[in-house]
Scaffold this motif. Structure first.
Motif, short mmCIF file in Angstrom:
data_model
loop_
_atom_site.label_atom_id
_atom_site.label_comp_id
_atom_site.label_asym_id
_atom_site.label_seq_id
_atom_site.Cartn_x
_atom_site.Cartn_y
_atom_site.Cartn_z
N GLU A 63 -8.76 52.74 26.27
CA GLU A 63 -8.36 53.12 27.63
C GLU A 63 -6.96 53.71 27.64
OE1 GLU A 63 -10.40 50.19 30.83
OE2 GLU A 63 -9.34 49.19 29.21
N LEU A 84 -1.35 47.54 27.26
CA LEU A 84 -1.88 46.26 26.76
C LEU A 84 -1.50 45.12 27.70
CD1 LEU A 84 -1.10 46.54 22.93
CD2 LEU A 84 -3.36 46.59 23.98
N ALA A 85 -0.27 45.18 28.21
CA ALA A 85 0.22 44.11 29.09
C ALA A 85 -0.56 44.07 30.40
CB ALA A 85 1.70 44.28 29.37
N GLY A 120 -3.64 44.59 30.49
CA GLY A 120 -4.99 44.18 30.13
C GLY A 120 -5.93 45.32 29.80
N ARG A 121 -5.37 46.45 29.38
CA ARG A 121 -6.23 47.59 29.00
C ARG A 121 -6.51 47.55 27.50
NH1 ARG A 121 -7.89 49.69 33.92
NH2 ARG A 121 -6.34 48.77 35.29
N THR A 122 -7.60 48.18 27.12
CA THR A 122 -7.91 48.26 25.70
C THR A 122 -7.19 49.47 25.11
OG1 THR A 122 -9.83 49.65 26.08
CG2 THR A 122 -10.19 47.27 26.06
N ARG A 123 -7.13 49.50 23.77
CA ARG A 123 -6.49 50.63 23.09
C ARG A 123 -7.16 51.95 23.48
NH1 ARG A 123 -1.98 49.63 19.53
NH2 ARG A 123 -1.98 47.39 19.27
N THR A 161 1.83 52.17 25.19
CA THR A 161 0.88 51.24 24.59
C THR A 161 1.15 49.81 25.06
OG1 THR A 161 0.98 52.65 22.64
CG2 THR A 161 -0.13 50.53 22.39
N LEU A 162 2.43 49.41 25.00
CA LEU A 162 2.79 48.04 25.38
C LEU A 162 2.42 47.74 26.82
CD1 LEU A 162 6.28 47.40 23.74
CD2 LEU A 162 4.17 46.14 23.33
N ARG A 163 2.81 48.65 27.70
CA ARG A 163 2.52 48.42 29.12
C ARG A 163 1.03 48.42 29.40
NH1 ARG A 163 6.90 48.78 32.81
NH2 ARG A 163 5.33 48.74 34.43
#
Lengths: 275, 326
Positions: free
Chosen positions: B129, B121-122, B124-127, B117-119
């Protein structure tokens, strides 16, 4: 790394706009810094049964214990003093906490800064997110005490809203500034720790400014943290906020932001080298 | 379209008091060229990269070779946007994902799933995706139930598999990989190589730094040879690897020779120092025990080796001192 940064161009030199672009880009990645902050909170209290409740318990113990002893040294009545400590210490923790957290905001995020080109402000927001959370829990204790003491709301309370806004504005600039400086000069962290200990005693938390007379009262106004605490605490206690405190806080806010902008334009791009 | 353009890139790595080495140390010519010094001759920084220029178009697989300390990782970090150049221009079009250090970019106390999840989001992906790719990442990393455990419990190979799975699942336009990919076992390496190839077929750019000739020839077409922070050569991967291999052998031979002489010199110096201390110790004992034998004013002078008393004392003292030192 994210959608907004699909095309990158990096050239040497300082930049002023880069700081604000960094702040804006970080703000857009809300989901990421919230997740970071949440993980951090959970890890800190992992494997303790009461977990985050410890923030509340520790605060209640401190406020209760201090009030019993120190109210004896004050001319104010017991309930007034208790509220004075409960609100004042929460505000103090938020402001001073942002200075001390700021010292480790980038050094503690070394692993991420060295592996992914994220906006640096991500780490600032993560850190502020955490200090807001602690502030809210501590204020909860203060609120319970207020209600128990028969507190009645008044229009004066609305002054608390601009005070919170100014707190947040300060938190961003303070953390960015302290983060950059202490990443480059590691002594700053130690200096700040030694000063915060003193600050707790020279800020009107364990004593009220009404108890001071003459020169001492004058000298106490030179402590900037006292004014930050004042603009938040006075309206909640249904007291008129001092114009002097608001003036000092607003001037300091501008100064901190100017310092942060200057530091960021000169140091931001070198940050990864210092960690 | 993805594209990389690097022009006259210079990176000076500052040390900030981490080095107190003064002038006068023995240095090879390349070292002299790479150290940044202040007026007193103290090392204040390292010229990590000097005048590096190259370009890479979509679909390119670029290998990066060079000795330890030649600037490979620094160059990768510049491509990843972690370091900004001191001189020159870095232009990158396309979403970049870099796996430069295996221990970085993960929250060690959080679980494997949490790190996905962290990577995500980092980058720039949405939850949504991220959830779409989660199963694929889990399958590719072959970590199974381990994904629920904290990453700090993983072995190096497991971490690497997770990092690689996450990095490639989100289909970056530019993928930057450092040496550690070769930490995986053969089966995983095969899988990873296949995945990298497919990725490049989708018109991404791959930049891979490694010391493994097989990995590089399997994956890359073009190679860039970094030597002491400069581009030594650029060309087809097999040609560069051949030239690089020969040069390294030649250098290693030279280094071995130099090392031998240095070791011999160090030995000689140590022997000399030992002899000196022994002589001094012998003299001290001599002064103490046989002060009558030594004439006035000769205190502190070197013992006369021709003097039979001195010779006798030295003969006794040497094994004794050796014993004490042990």
């Amino acid at each position: 790394m994210n959608r907004t940064l699909t095309a990158r161009r990096a050239t040497p030199g300082g930049d002023l706009t880069g700081f604000f672009a960094d702040l804006a880009a970080g703000l857009r990645m809300t989901d990421l810094w919230r997740t970071f902050a949440w993980d951090e909170m959970q890890q800190r209290y992992r494997r303790s049964i009461l977990g985050v409740l410890w923030i509340i318990i520790a605060y209640a113990i401190f406020v209760g214990g201090v009030s019993i002893i120190f109210s004896a040294f004050s001319r104010q009545d017991g309930a007034f003093f208790l509220i004075h400590v409960a609100i004042g210490y929460a505000a103090f923790n938020f402001i001073v906490g942002n200075v001390t957290d700021g010292c480790t905001v980038f050094t503690g995020a070394r692993v991420w800064i060295h592996s992914i080109a994220l906006p640096h402000s991500i780490h600032i927001y993560r850190s502020i997110c955490r200090s807001i959370f602690i502030f809210a829990l501590q204020f909860l204790v203060a609120a319970v005490i207020l209600v128990a003491a028969g507190w009645r709301p008044s229009l004066l309370n609305l002054w608390v809203l601009p005070a919170i806004a100014v707190f947040l504005l300060n938190a961003v600039a303070i953390q960015y500034l302290m983060g950059l400086i202490s990443a480059r000069y590691r002594d700053v962290n130690h200096l700040v720790t030694s000063i915060t200990r003193l600050l707790l005693f020279i800020t009107p938390i364990l004593w009220t400014r009404y108890d001071l007379r003459g020169a001492r009262s004058f000298l106490a106004d030179f402590n900037p943290v006292a004014h930050y605490v004042e603009i938040f605490r006075a309206p909640i206690m249904n007291l008129e906020p001092r114009p002097l405190s608001w003036a000092v806080v607003l001037v300091l806010t501008v100064l901190v932001w100017v310092a942060a902008v200057i530091a960021a334009s000169r140091m931001r791009r070198r940050l990864a080298f210092w960690l | 379209m993805s594209r990389i353009r690097i022009e006259n890139l210079c990176i000076n790595y500052p040390l900030y008091g981490r080095s107190r080495a003064a002038a006068g140390l023995t240095e090879t010519e390349t070292d002299l060229d790479r150290m940044l010094r202040d007026k007193k001759g103290r090392v204040i920084g390292v010229r990590a990269l000097q005048g590096v220029s190259f370009e890479a178009e979509a679909g390119e697989r670029l290998a990066l070779v060079g000795e330890n300390g030649s600037g490979k990782t620094t160059l990768l970090q510049v491509l990843a946007g972690i370091y900004t150049p001191d001189e020159g221009v870095v232009e990158i079009e396309g979403r970049t994902t870099a796996l430069v250090n295996i221990n970085l970019g993960m929250n060690a106390e959080a679980s494997g799933h949490r790190n996905i999840t962290l990577r995500g989001l980092a980058t720039g992906r949405t939850r949504e995706e991220i959830e779409e790719r989660r199963a694929e990442i889990a399958a590719f990393s072959e970590l199974g139930d381990f994904l629920d455990l904290p990453v700090e419990t993983y072995s190096a190979g497991m971490r690497m598999r997770l990092s690689f799975a996450i990095a490639t699942a989100f289909e970056p336009d530019v993928l930057i990989l450092d040496e550690w990919l070769s930490a995986g076992d053969t089966a995983f390496r095969k899988k990873a190589t296949g995945r990298m190839r497919r990725f490049v077929d989708q018109a991404g750019i791959l930049v891979l730094a490694s010391h493994s000739p097989t990995l590089l020839t399997d994956t890359c077409k073009r190679a860039l040879w970094l030597d002491a922070g400069r581009v030594r050569a650029e060309g087809p991967v097999s040609d560069i690897l051949k030239a690089y291999g020969q040069e390294m052998e030649r250098r290693q031979a030279g280094r071995d020779e130099r090392a031998q002489t240095e070791i011999a010199a160090a030995h000689a110096a140590r022997e000399a120092a030992r002899a000196a201390t022994e002589a001094r110790a012998a003299r001290r004992m001599g002064v103490h025990k046989r002060s009558d034998q030594i004439q006035d004013g000769e205190d502190g002078a070197e013992p006369d080796p021709a003097n039979p008393v001195t010779r006798l004392i030295t003969r006794v003292m040497r094994p004794l001192m050796r014993f004490i030192r042990r």
